[in-house]
Design a protein around this motif. Sequence first.
Motif, PDB file in Angstrom:
ATOM      1  N   GLU A   1      -3.651 -10.025   4.308  1.00 40.70           N
ATOM      2  CA  GLU A   1      -4.770 -10.185   3.907  1.00 40.70           C
ATOM      3  C   GLU A   1      -5.326 -11.311   3.368  1.00 40.70           C
ATOM      4  O   GLU A   1      -4.325 -12.143   3.286  1.00 40.70           O
ATOM      5  CB  GLU A   1      -5.040  -9.191   2.416  1.00 40.70           C
TER       6      GLU A   1
ATOM      7  N   SER B   1      -7.830  -4.541   4.873  1.00 39.27           N
ATOM      8  CA  SER B   1      -8.649  -5.321   5.836  1.00 39.27           C
ATOM      9  C   SER B   1      -7.864  -6.102   6.888  1.00 39.27           C
ATOM     10  O   SER B   1      -8.304  -6.416   7.866  1.00 39.27           O
ATOM     11  CB  SER B   1      -9.497  -6.477   5.259  1.00 39.27           C
TER      12      SER B   1
ATOM     13  N   SER C   1      -7.213  -7.572  -0.422  1.00 37.69           N
ATOM     14  CA  SER C   1      -8.403  -6.739   0.202  1.00 37.69           C
ATOM     15  C   SER C   1      -9.317  -6.381  -0.627  1.00 37.69           C
ATOM     16  O   SER C   1      -8.842  -6.493  -2.028  1.00 37.69           O
ATOM     17  CB  SER C   1      -8.009  -5.520   0.859  1.00 37.69           C
ATOM     18  N   GLY C   2     -10.608  -6.678  -0.507  1.00 33.19           N
ATOM     19  CA  GLY C   2     -11.764  -6.456  -1.658  1.00 33.19           C
ATOM     20  C   GLY C   2     -11.784  -5.054  -1.830  1.00 33.19           C
ATOM     21  O   GLY C   2     -12.304  -4.593  -2.809  1.00 33.19           O
ATOM     22  N   ASN C   3     -11.285  -4.164  -1.061  1.00 33.64           N
ATOM     23  CA  ASN C   3     -11.173  -2.659  -1.300  1.00 33.64           C
ATOM     24  C   ASN C   3      -9.808  -2.092  -1.610  1.00 33.64           C
ATOM     25  O   ASN C   3      -9.207  -1.973  -0.688  1.00 33.64           O
ATOM     26  CB  ASN C   3     -11.768  -2.026   0.052  1.00 33.64           C
ATOM     27  N   PRO C   4      -9.723  -1.607  -2.881  1.00 36.54           N
ATOM     28  CA  PRO C   4      -8.259  -1.225  -3.215  1.00 36.54           C
ATOM     29  C   PRO C   4      -7.816   0.121  -2.500  1.00 36.54           C
ATOM     30  O   PRO C   4      -6.607   0.648  -2.760  1.00 36.54           O
ATOM     31  CB  PRO C   4      -8.176  -0.675  -4.656  1.00 36.54           C
ATOM     32  N   GLU C   5      -8.814   0.750  -1.571  1.00 40.34           N
ATOM     33  CA  GLU C   5      -8.434   1.936  -0.679  1.00 40.34           C
ATOM     34  C   GLU C   5      -8.746   1.833   0.607  1.00 40.34           C
ATOM     35  O   GLU C   5      -8.642   2.809   1.393  1.00 40.34           O
ATOM     36  CB  GLU C   5      -9.225   3.144  -1.473  1.00 40.34           C
ATOM     37  N   LYS C   6      -8.760   0.425   0.887  1.00 45.80           N
ATOM     38  CA  LYS C   6      -8.828   0.220   2.351  1.00 45.80           C
ATOM     39  C   LYS C   6      -8.272  -1.206   2.604  1.00 45.80           C
ATOM     40  O   LYS C   6      -8.864  -2.383   2.407  1.00 45.80           O
ATOM     41  CB  LYS C   6     -10.100   0.399   2.889  1.00 45.80           C
TER      42      LYS C   6
ATOM     43  N   THR D   1      -4.479   9.039   3.353  1.00 38.80           N
ATOM     44  CA  THR D   1      -5.301   8.132   2.689  1.00 38.80           C
ATOM     45  C   THR D   1      -4.452   6.870   1.952  1.00 38.80           C
ATOM     46  O   THR D   1      -3.182   7.050   1.890  1.00 38.80           O
ATOM     47  CB  THR D   1      -5.938   8.790   1.404  1.00 38.80           C
TER      48      THR D   1
ATOM     49  N   LYS E   1      -3.685   3.316  -1.006  1.00 44.12           N
ATOM     50  CA  LYS E   1      -4.061   3.096  -2.118  1.00 44.12           C
ATOM     51  C   LYS E   1      -3.201   1.555  -2.446  1.00 44.12           C
ATOM     52  O   LYS E   1      -2.085   1.540  -2.140  1.00 44.12           O
ATOM     53  CB  LYS E   1      -3.670   4.029  -3.167  1.00 44.12           C
ATOM     54  N   SER E   2      -4.051   0.631  -2.850  1.00 47.08           N
ATOM     55  CA  SER E   2      -2.975  -0.730  -2.937  1.00 47.08           C
ATOM     56  C   SER E   2      -2.370  -0.610  -4.292  1.00 47.08           C
ATOM     57  O   SER E   2      -2.680  -0.016  -5.395  1.00 47.08           O
ATOM     58  CB  SER E   2      -4.134  -1.860  -3.220  1.00 47.08           C
TER      59      SER E   2
ATOM     60  N   TRP F   1       0.852  -1.394   0.015  1.00 44.29           N
ATOM     61  CA  TRP F   1       0.047  -0.172   0.062  1.00 44.29           C
ATOM     62  C   TRP F   1       0.864   1.268   0.068  1.00 44.29           C
ATOM     63  O   TRP F   1       1.670   1.383   0.632  1.00 44.29           O
ATOM     64  CB  TRP F   1      -0.826  -0.122   1.311  1.00 44.29           C
TER      65      TRP F   1
END
Length: 248
Positions: A224, A236, A229-234, A190, A192-193, A183
């Motif tokens: 992960e 998990s 992660s299923g969200n490229p901006e968060k 913020t 980002k992956s 990341w």
Amino acid sequence: MNLLSIQHNQQLQHKLAAEYVLGTLRGGARRRFEHWLGQDAGLRQVVRQWESHLLPMAEFAPAAQPSSHVWNAIEKRLQLKPTAQAGKSGNDRWAYWRNLREDLAFWRGLGMVSTTAALIMLSVLLSKQTEQSLPIQNNYVATLSDDKAQPVAVITGDSKRHQLVVKMVTAQHIPADKSLELWAVSKAGTVKSLGLVADNGSIVLPMPDNMNAADIPLLAVTLEPKGGSGNPEKPSGPIIFKGNWLEI
């Protein structure tokens, strides 16, 4: 230039510290810088940062097997040729040097010196480009460490080729149902992956256009679920190692 003039110039601090670690800061400039190190704890911390970023790169140095004429030239220059009498007497003063020739650790160390020399060459070339006002190819590096401050991975960035190379210095043992994800963390916080990374060896990832150190000061790797992660901006999962993203 004095200590006071660089205490409020972070860019100059990093430039001098990088040259000091690489070995390109020499003579009176090096002695003066070492004197400043004894007076300024903040400057010592900058040097430690550059040591942590550059020294692990020696892991990339391959073992070097010299050709016979290289060793012969070394023997000749250092006058290491044994005499016939020494061989007959059984008191071979040159046995140490011949053993050194076969010592893999010695030549691996020589390969590390070659890696450092390459880094010095890169630093000099970038300096020359700056002086001549030529377009500069931005290069970046980060050393990611675990919670015990042990180096785990070295990441280099090439803005011209738009590539990130992620090299695991220490192999990670990741469960089969997990993945490692890299990341970029911005100054605003913020994330980002940048993609999934291997738990051993090297992998090349695309480098986004906005991956400059001023906007993205930190890189981190999280653990992960398989596939990331299923969200490229968060993320998990938890952060397992991280490091500063620096321009060189």
